[in-house]
Design an enzyme around this catalytic site. Structure first.
Site, PDB file in Angstrom:
ATOM      1  N   LYS A 271       6.439   8.059  -2.470  1.00  0.00           N
ATOM      2  CA  LYS A 271       5.301   8.113  -3.779  1.00  0.00           C
ATOM      3  C   LYS A 271       5.220   9.517  -4.208  1.00  0.00           C
ATOM      4  CE  LYS A 271       2.255   4.676  -1.472  1.00  0.00           C
ATOM      5  NZ  LYS A 271       2.690   3.540  -2.382  1.00  0.00           N
ATOM      6  N   ARG A 345       4.126  -5.328   4.157  1.00  0.00           N
ATOM      7  CA  ARG A 345       4.894  -6.582   4.433  1.00  0.00           C
ATOM      8  C   ARG A 345       5.476  -6.716   5.619  1.00  0.00           C
ATOM      9  NH1 ARG A 345       7.207  -6.967  -1.444  1.00  0.00           N
ATOM     10  NH2 ARG A 345       5.434  -5.835  -1.742  1.00  0.00           N
TER      11      ARG A 345
HETATM   12  N1  BES Z   1      -0.113   0.773   0.182  1.00  0.00           N
HETATM   13  C1  BES Z   1       0.655   0.302  -1.031  1.00  0.00           C
HETATM   14  C2  BES Z   1      -0.365  -0.476  -2.041  1.00  0.00           C
HETATM   15  C3  BES Z   1      -1.312   0.206  -2.665  1.00  0.00           C
HETATM   16  C4  BES Z   1      -1.267   0.689  -4.011  1.00  0.00           C
HETATM   17  C5  BES Z   1      -2.577   0.228  -1.896  1.00  0.00           C
HETATM   18  C6  BES Z   1      -2.450   1.363  -4.522  1.00  0.00           C
HETATM   19  C7  BES Z   1      -3.686   0.847  -2.482  1.00  0.00           C
HETATM   20  C8  BES Z   1      -3.664   1.224  -3.922  1.00  0.00           C
HETATM   21  C9  BES Z   1       1.913  -0.510  -0.704  1.00  0.00           C
HETATM   22  O1  BES Z   1       2.372  -0.178   0.696  1.00  0.00           O
HETATM   23  C10 BES Z   1       2.931  -0.148  -1.536  1.00  0.00           C
HETATM   24  O2  BES Z   1       3.361   0.948  -1.793  1.00  0.00           O
HETATM   25  N2  BES Z   1       3.337  -1.081  -2.529  1.00  0.00           N
HETATM   26  C11 BES Z   1       4.285  -0.957  -3.449  1.00  0.00           C
HETATM   27  C12 BES Z   1       5.304  -2.182  -3.431  1.00  0.00           C
HETATM   28  C13 BES Z   1       6.570  -2.015  -4.128  1.00  0.00           C
HETATM   29  C14 BES Z   1       7.277  -0.982  -3.640  1.00  0.00           C
HETATM   30  C15 BES Z   1       7.245  -3.192  -4.154  1.00  0.00           C
HETATM   31  C16 BES Z   1       3.634  -0.926  -4.672  1.00  0.00           C
HETATM   32  O3  BES Z   1       2.722  -1.612  -5.066  1.00  0.00           O
HETATM   33  O4  BES Z   1       4.009  -0.018  -5.379  1.00  0.00           O
HETATM   34 MN    MN Z   2       3.760   1.626   0.428  1.00  0.00          MN
END
Ligand code: BES
Ligand code: MN
Ligand code: ZN
Length: 497
Positions: A271, A345
């Protein structure tokens, strides 16, 4: 920790540092709400005049402070705006805002409508819960400075039938929410997967829940490839916790599943910095399941409840899973991991399949799953998806009664195709760009045991408040979903869900 008790002492003479009353908007200006009558008498009937001079309007959440100047025993009077025709949630928020504004003031008496003569036990619970939640503060890692400590002692002026039981229920619910907030606020340096499993053990010991913890070896040996795969990049190995609450008269079993990523760096699909600094909140789902189970154990509804906490730390390293790796989830299905940041997931898939072994009547999972939840619904509204329309609407209704904002969302069948993998049974991200929250829900649905009703709560935004405090909600961990899960357990026990 803040204490709360019932009191019948008059506001004018109660020996506290501050008293809280309500103000409602009226044609003629701010109107003291029920509960403020004896304070008004002590001020020669001039409370409304004083509030008006201070610019109070009575709008929801407005805080007006007046010095008592000897008119009553307390030195400070706080009037909180209730808005027009306040709902239970409006009352919780008003009580919370008032008590929050009183940080640094040790002893507070609260007299709000509903707690005054004529109020119901439900009103008393709303005021008590809002007040307790508003008194929260997370100070474990402070060593001094200007920070004000929360209100220590709340005395609720109330006389309704059943008020004592209502206050006790508020104590239990506030305790559940506090636990969730504390766990979410605890930095990942101090909450590894092992630590979070240890917290579950502590809670189980205190509340009489049964607990079983699978460590990294048991996870690999047991075929939990999702949790093991996400956890393999971290020096802090993963865990799967199973908690269970049983009731002798239960005829139904509810299984709760929580995403417990103690820190989500994204893994090798790293990230950016601004998306990472709040990823300590990524165990908010698991924390909500633990908080709810502790509340359920204390409240004792006639239902069996099993809780799974799917816990791992998602880190990049030489041992981390790679984009394009294939893992085998519990039960045997294969997943191509095209993006290691779609890790929630993967850990949930193991736990959902495993939940099938508990003969569930209903499975509810809770997860800080997608940034797309924030895009779709904003920071405060949980997205609710399900494999059954009636279940989804009943979960939304349960959340509403518990005082939590949520909205039903669809799982359109056409989204499944985007998850097709060139090499495995399914991919963990979609070729389809839009509807990311629904895509994640669609992925999870594939792992729900056949014939079992299931709902999914995406709390990515609601779990953590990056903005300013409001109502009874502080900055940081909010405790999202804990009260909803308790309500769901009670609704299953009552046969309405
Ligand atoms: N933990 C994150 C989602 C999240 C984002 C939680 C902002 C709290 C605040 C999750 O694991 C994630 O990174 N999701 C990705 C999925 C994508 C790679 C398909 C996302 O939402 O960007
Ligand atoms: Mn994630
Ligand atoms: Zn995550």
């Amino acid at each position: 920790m803040t204490s709360i008790s019932l009191d019948s002492e008059a506001l004018a003479s109660i020996d506290v540092d501050a008293i809280v009353v309500g103000v409602s908007p009226a044609e003629a200006g701010p109107a003291p709400a029920a509960g403020a009558a004896d304070l008004d008498r002590a001020l020669d009937g001039r409370l409304a005049e004083a509030l008006s001079a201070l610019g109070a309007t009575g709008k929801a959440g407005e805080i007006t402070r007046l010095p008592a100047l000897g008119a009553v025993t307390a030195k400070l009077i706080v009037a909180v705006g209730l808005g027009e025709a306040p709902s239970a949630e409006d009352v919780r928020r008003a009580a919370g805002a008032a008590v929050r504004s009183l940080a640094g003031t040790p002893r507070v008496a609260v007299a709000l409508p509903g707690t005054a003569a004529g109020g119901s036990a439900a009103d008393v619970e709303a005021v008590a819960l809002g007040a307790l939640l508003g008194a929260y503060s997370f100070d474990s890692y402070r060593t001094g400075g200007e920070h004000k400590s929360p209100v220590e002692e709340i005395r609720l002026i109330a006389a309704a039938d059943g008020a004592e039981a209502a206050v006790e229920r508020a104590r239990v619910l506030a305790g559940s929410v506090r636990l969730v907030r504390d766990l979410v606020n605890t930095p990942p340096s101090h909450l590894s997967p092992e630590d979070l499993a240890g917290e579950a053990e502590r809670v189980a010991g205190e509340t009489g829940l049964s607990i079983q913890v699978l460590d990294e070896k048991a996870l690999v040996d047991g075929g939990y490839g999702g949790i093991a795969g996400v956890g393999q990049g971290s020096v802090n190995p993963p865990r799967l916790v199973r908690l269970s609450y049983t009731h002798p008269e239960a005829s139904k079993t509810l299984v709760l599943v929580g995403k417990g990523i103690t820190f989500d760096s994204g893994g090798l699909s790293l990230k950016p910095a601004e998306a990472m600094d709040w990823m300590k909140s990524d165990m908010g789902g698991a924390a909500a399941v633990l908080g709810a189970l502790s509340g359920i154990a204390r409240l004792g509804p006639a239902v069996n409840v099993v809780g799974y906490l799917a816990i791992a730390e998602n880190m990049p390293s030489g041992t981390a899973q790679r984009p394009s790796d294939v893992l085998r989830v519990y039960g045997g299905k294969t997943v191509e991991v095209l993006n290691t940041d779609a890790e929630g997931r993967l850990v949930l898939a193991d736990a959902l399949v495993r939940a099938g072994e508990d003969s569930p009547d209903l499975i509810v999972d809770v997860a800080t799953l997608t940034g797309a939840q924030l895009v779709a619904l904003g920071t405060r509204t949980t997205g609710v998806m399900a494999n059954d329309d009636e279940v989804r609407e009943k979960v939304v209704a349960a959340a509403g009664r518990a005082g939590e904002q949520s909205w039903g969302m669809p799982l359109p069948a056409e989204l499944r195709k985007g998850l097709d993998s060139a090499v495995a049974d399914i991919a963990n991200i979609s070729g389809e760009r839009w509807g990311g929250m629904l895509v994640a829900g669609t992925f999870l649905k594939e792992f729900v045991p056949d014939g079992v009703k299931w709902a999914h709560l995406d709390i990515a935004g609601p779990a953590f408040n990056k903005g300013e405090p409001y109502g009874y909600t502080p900055k940081g961990g909010t405790g999202a979903a804990a009260r909803t899960l308790v309500q769901i357990a009670e609704d299953v026990a009552a046969g309405i869900l």
